[in-house]
Enzyme design. Sequence first.
Site, PDB file in Angstrom:
ATOM      1  CD  GLN A 111      -2.406  -1.113   2.750  1.00 14.61           C
ATOM      2  OE1 GLN A 111      -1.931  -1.382   3.975  1.00 14.61           O
ATOM      3  NE2 GLN A 111      -3.837  -0.465   2.825  1.00 14.61           N
ATOM      4  CG  ASN A 112       3.904   1.302   2.406  1.00 13.01           C
ATOM      5  OD1 ASN A 112       2.860   1.838   3.053  1.00 13.01           O
ATOM      6  ND2 ASN A 112       4.976   0.376   3.066  1.00 13.01           N
ATOM      7  CB  VAL A 113       3.045   6.009  -2.555  1.00 14.54           C
ATOM      8  CG1 VAL A 113       1.503   5.254  -2.526  1.00 14.54           C
ATOM      9  CG2 VAL A 113       3.159   6.944  -1.314  1.00 14.54           C
ATOM     10  CG  HIS A 129      -3.164   2.458  -1.775  1.00  9.96           C
ATOM     11  ND1 HIS A 129      -3.195   2.339  -0.480  1.00  9.96           N
ATOM     12  CD2 HIS A 129      -4.259   1.893  -2.259  1.00  9.96           C
ATOM     13  CE1 HIS A 129      -4.027   1.800  -0.180  1.00  9.96           C
ATOM     14  NE2 HIS A 129      -5.035   1.256  -1.298  1.00  9.96           N
ATOM     15  CB  CYS A 140      -5.315   4.849 -22.404  1.00  8.00           C
ATOM     16  SG  CYS A 140      -3.554   5.797 -22.114  1.00  8.00           S
ATOM     17  CB  CYS A 160      -4.569   8.511 -25.040  1.00 11.17           C
ATOM     18  SG  CYS A 160      -5.253   9.117 -23.269  1.00 11.17           S
ATOM     19  N   GLY A 197       2.929  -4.862   8.878  1.00 10.22           N
ATOM     20  CA  GLY A 197       2.627  -3.683   9.069  1.00 10.22           C
ATOM     21  C   GLY A 197       1.308  -3.011   8.468  1.00 10.22           C
ATOM     22  CB  THR A 198      -1.124  -3.484   6.541  1.00  7.37           C
ATOM     23  OG1 THR A 198      -2.362  -3.138   6.182  1.00  7.37           O
ATOM     24  CG2 THR A 198      -1.079  -4.895   6.046  1.00  7.37           C
ATOM     25  CD  GLU A 230      -1.850  -1.265  17.989  1.00  7.01           C
ATOM     26  OE1 GLU A 230      -2.502  -0.445  17.181  1.00  7.01           O
ATOM     27  OE2 GLU A 230      -1.316  -1.061  18.945  1.00  7.01           O
TER      28      GLU A 230
HETATM   29 ZN   LIG Z   1      -3.853   7.999 -21.964  1.00  5.73          ZN
END
Ligand SMILES: [Zn+2]
Length: 270
Positions: A111-113, A129, A140, A160, A197-198, A230
């Site tokens: 989930q980390n960016v 994410h 597209c 596009c 960790g989630t 936890e």
């Molecule tokens: Zn596109």
Amino acid sequence: MQDVVEQAANDLVGSRYAIVLTGAGISTESGLADFRGPQGIWTRDKQAEARAYQRYEMFLNDPGAYWEEMLSTVGTQSDFYGQMRKAEPNPGHRALARLEQMGIVKWTVTQNVDGLHEKAGSRRVMHYHGTVDKLRCISCGLRFGIDEVSLEKLPPLCRCGKPLKYDVVHFKEPIPSDIMEAAEEEASKCDLMLVCGTSAVVYPFAALPRIARRGGSGRSSMRIIEVNAEPTPLTHEGICDYLIEGKTGEILPAIAEAAASRLSQGRKRG
Ligand SMILES: [Zn+2]
């Protein structure tokens, strides 16, 4: 704790197809603030949270204004981005990369960016994410590296012709369908899922352990192992088989080490 670490190593070495899910908990140990924790970015700044909730709609209504806002807050020139670029992977990230190199972990769905799994050496990473290093066309589905696109004229456009947004998935924005399908496929295919960790409460990411639990036929050997600070809903609902409670930066290296020694013992016995 040693017993469950040994059991996790045992389960991993015995698995046919193991995948990993990770969330903010693994990155906070690299000094990156989470969003909702006690020192979280939004806990400290409610206005930033409110803005974050409006971002996707803003992109749809006025991509130019979205870009102005993003560049000044979380974009490449901001402190937020700078911090993320400077962050280093911690022993938890490196342990997961090691498990991948051993051939045990087949995919890491995060989930980390922040891109820290790749910095640690993991190669098969799905960014559920999105990532701060890319831009994406919601029309597209094409993605571009952040350095490949000129931001002189806003909004930047896709090949596009449609406006590009950051690859990072905002609130109320659907998960990109390619990633969502691939992650669900892995969840239904795996026979071991390591959740790190989630708290797995944000859907549709939270569906992945539940998909793995339901699984297909012949899944009696399915193992879901949690490594979290936890207990979480996964623990309470009995989705996971067991929880190893503590820091991912301490537990994951211990698991990887135990798995490595099992593998080498196995080879010696040959
Ligand atoms: Zn596109």
